[in-house]
Design a protein around this motif. Structure first.
Motif, PDB file in Angstrom:
ATOM      1  N   THR A 125      22.007  29.989   6.467  1.00  0.00           N
ATOM      2  CA  THR A 125      20.881  29.829   5.544  1.00  0.00           C
ATOM      3  C   THR A 125      20.640  28.354   5.231  1.00  0.00           C
ATOM      4  N   VAL A 126      21.701  27.596   5.025  1.00  0.00           N
ATOM      5  CA  VAL A 126      21.577  26.160   4.752  1.00  0.00           C
ATOM      6  C   VAL A 126      20.965  25.452   5.964  1.00  0.00           C
ATOM      7  N   ARG A 127      21.443  25.775   7.150  1.00  0.00           N
ATOM      8  CA  ARG A 127      20.898  25.171   8.368  1.00  0.00           C
ATOM      9  C   ARG A 127      19.405  25.505   8.527  1.00  0.00           C
ATOM     10  N   ALA A 128      19.044  26.762   8.260  1.00  0.00           N
ATOM     11  CA  ALA A 128      17.642  27.177   8.389  1.00  0.00           C
ATOM     12  C   ALA A 128      16.758  26.441   7.380  1.00  0.00           C
ATOM     13  N   ALA A 129      17.247  26.291   6.142  1.00  0.00           N
ATOM     14  CA  ALA A 129      16.474  25.576   5.119  1.00  0.00           C
ATOM     15  C   ALA A 129      16.272  24.119   5.524  1.00  0.00           C
ATOM     16  N   ALA A 130      17.306  23.509   6.081  1.00  0.00           N
ATOM     17  CA  ALA A 130      17.193  22.122   6.538  1.00  0.00           C
ATOM     18  C   ALA A 130      16.162  22.018   7.663  1.00  0.00           C
ATOM     19  N   SER A 136      17.278  17.933  11.086  1.00  0.00           N
ATOM     20  CA  SER A 136      18.196  18.492  12.084  1.00  0.00           C
ATOM     21  C   SER A 136      19.629  18.409  11.560  1.00  0.00           C
ATOM     22  N   PRO A 137      20.158  19.515  11.052  1.00  0.00           N
ATOM     23  CA  PRO A 137      21.513  19.481  10.496  1.00  0.00           C
ATOM     24  C   PRO A 137      22.557  19.349  11.590  1.00  0.00           C
ATOM     25  N   GLU A 138      23.450  18.395  11.411  1.00  0.00           N
ATOM     26  CA  GLU A 138      24.529  18.173  12.372  1.00  0.00           C
ATOM     27  C   GLU A 138      25.825  18.842  11.930  1.00  0.00           C
ATOM     28  N   ARG A 139      26.148  18.662  10.647  1.00  0.00           N
ATOM     29  CA  ARG A 139      27.448  19.121  10.159  1.00  0.00           C
ATOM     30  C   ARG A 139      27.352  19.453   8.673  1.00  0.00           C
TER      31      ARG A 139
END
Length: 152
Positions: A125-130, A136-139
């Motif tokens: 969910t955090v990655r999708a929100a970003a 572009s979430p890396e880590r």
């Protein structure tokens, strides 16, 4: 909670799993890397590079510089052997280095005890929100600060 089961390693089994993971990534498992990993794994709370350098120095009977330990810890984080608790600038050994996850930490503000949990639904969910924000979430690293059950 949407977590999955995996095998957590401990003691000598953890060191062997870390060595296998590092070598699989194309890196060498040197004596100093082993000493740093064993020192890191010996802490029951997140440890700073200075804490680890001091522990290795005692074990080796010679001074080991913290900047050398930082370089090794950066390698370990990149190879999934260690996790960095960002808010404390400290590190924890990853007890399942053969399994890659984003980090979720529960950090006790009173005693410093830190628990790592895996919940791919939260980090997904955090990655999708970003991504929805054009990022572009890396880590992703999620830290929840509060009090552990022992201190509450």
């Amino acid at each position: 909670m949407h977590a999955h089961d995996h095998h957590e390693h401990h003691g000598n089994d953890l060191t062997k799993a870390a060595q296998a993971t590092l070598e699989k990534s194309g890196e060498q498992w040197t004596t100093m890397r082993e000493r740093v990993f064993e020192a890191l794994a010996g802490f029951d709370k997140p440890a700073s590079a200075y804490d680890i350098a001091e522990a290795v120095s005692r074990a080796e009977g010679r001074r080991v510089a913290a900047n050398s330990v930082y370089r090794i810890l950066d390698l370990f984080v990149g190879a999934n052997l260690a996790r960095r608790v960002e808010s404390a600038n400290a590190y924890m050994a990853n007890t399942h280095p053969d399994c890659l996850h984003d980090c979720i930490f529960l950090v006790c503000d009173n005693c410093g005890q830190t628990t790592h949990i895996d919940d791919d639904s939260i980090t997904k969910t955090v990655r999708a929100a970003a991504k929805d924000m054009g990022f572009s979430p890396e880590r992703p690293v999620i830290e929840v600060r509060g009090k552990c059950a022992d201190c509450d």
